[in-house]
Scaffold this motif. Sequence first.
Motif, short mmCIF file in Angstrom:
data_model
loop_
_atom_site.label_atom_id
_atom_site.label_comp_id
_atom_site.label_asym_id
_atom_site.label_seq_id
_atom_site.Cartn_x
_atom_site.Cartn_y
_atom_site.Cartn_z
N VAL A 38 0.85 -1.19 0.00
CA VAL A 38 0.00 0.00 0.00
C VAL A 38 0.89 1.24 0.00
CG1 VAL A 38 -1.83 1.24 1.21
CG2 VAL A 38 -1.74 -1.25 1.32
N ILE A 93 -2.63 0.38 -4.21
CA ILE A 93 -1.84 -0.85 -4.14
C ILE A 93 -1.02 -0.93 -5.42
CG2 ILE A 93 -1.95 -3.37 -4.22
CD1 ILE A 93 -2.74 -2.61 -1.54
N VAL A 109 -7.41 1.61 -3.14
CA VAL A 109 -7.85 0.94 -1.93
C VAL A 109 -9.27 1.43 -1.66
CG1 VAL A 109 -7.39 0.53 0.51
CG2 VAL A 109 -5.48 0.81 -1.08
#
Length: 397
Positions: A240, A249, A318
């Motif tokens: 991340v 990501i 994300v």
Amino acid sequence: MTDTKRPLDGLRVIELGQLIAGPFCGQLLGDFGAEVIKVEAPGLPDPARGWGAVKKDDIGLFWPIIGRNKKSLTLNLRVEEGQAILRDLVKTADVLVENFRPGTLERWGLGPDVLHEINPRLVIARVSGYGQTGPESHKAGYASVGEAKGGLRYLIGEPDRLPARAGVSLGDTMTGTFAALGTMMALFAREKSGKGQVVDAAIYETVMAFMESLIPEYALMGHTRERSGPILPRIAPSGVYPCSDGLVIIGANQDTLFRRLSAMCGTDWADDPRYATHDARGENQAELDDMISDWTRQHTMAHVLATCEENGVPCGPVNRAKEMLEDAHIAARDAIIRVSHPVLGDVPMQGVFPKLTDTPGGVEASSPGLGEHTDMILTTLGYDSDQQARLRERGVV
């Protein structure tokens, strides 16, 4: 309603049990066309109807999903009359799914030996914490306990803190998926043998199945995997990374992908011996992640995502629910659908997966009211209106 043929059209499933693991198996079968009859005790509904931290009108918002494509029959299985009705229903069924503590069906006179005598072709999917056999089979088993016994919980979280958990009940849904897979294999075997069988799906064993090489790593090499936060140790870069307006990501641990990432960031990392190979990147994982983070922080998510796409580097946002509801790709694939609920109105929820080209699954109906289909089902079993009224008066249905 749709005219498209579903792969499990004509299959009748009886769903016993509550909450997630067994009912998720029933949901998957119903999504692909099976007629799923959910059995609940009169006046004692599945807690999933009101379960969860976030509710609307006292309805748990998982219920419209896990209850979709099902019919609701109220039936008291603790009394002989209720057990007799279930035996009548079993005569007409292909599959029975249950997630009671092992031994419960047997105490009610509804064990596999009895059910198979009534219907030798019946497939019985039994979902439990520890399985139907073994010294711990009698124990109550929730997903959290199964995730711990199967090795998953120890691995989730930061290394300097207590083990964490995922924000959803992975052990339950994973086991429900395995139970559905086992059911389909048993139905396939039935085509050859003509006989049903028992599918024994244990939560802890399902979790173990997803543990990759954790067991031989210890048994053969003495290595114990530890919690590693947002990374996989020695797999870099793959984690991340913060942008100026959110998180992404990036997965570029293969040599060819890393070279593209290095060029994309305007660096010579790919030619540096500290990062040039997979093993070298694993040795220097922390500092490499820090350098990539320094680059991503200078840009918006949109810029990072677009740049990665242009250079063929796997990258994604994300997401939270908000972002998923706004995602064009998710929308284009009907990965989120809207299902009409009599109280909640149109409920957005995840669609039916996986997608089949010729006989896709679908959602034909929202989750049913408690006992909504009791009269209809009893009528098909030969119980007339007077008999139904007497059963209702005695609390059987």
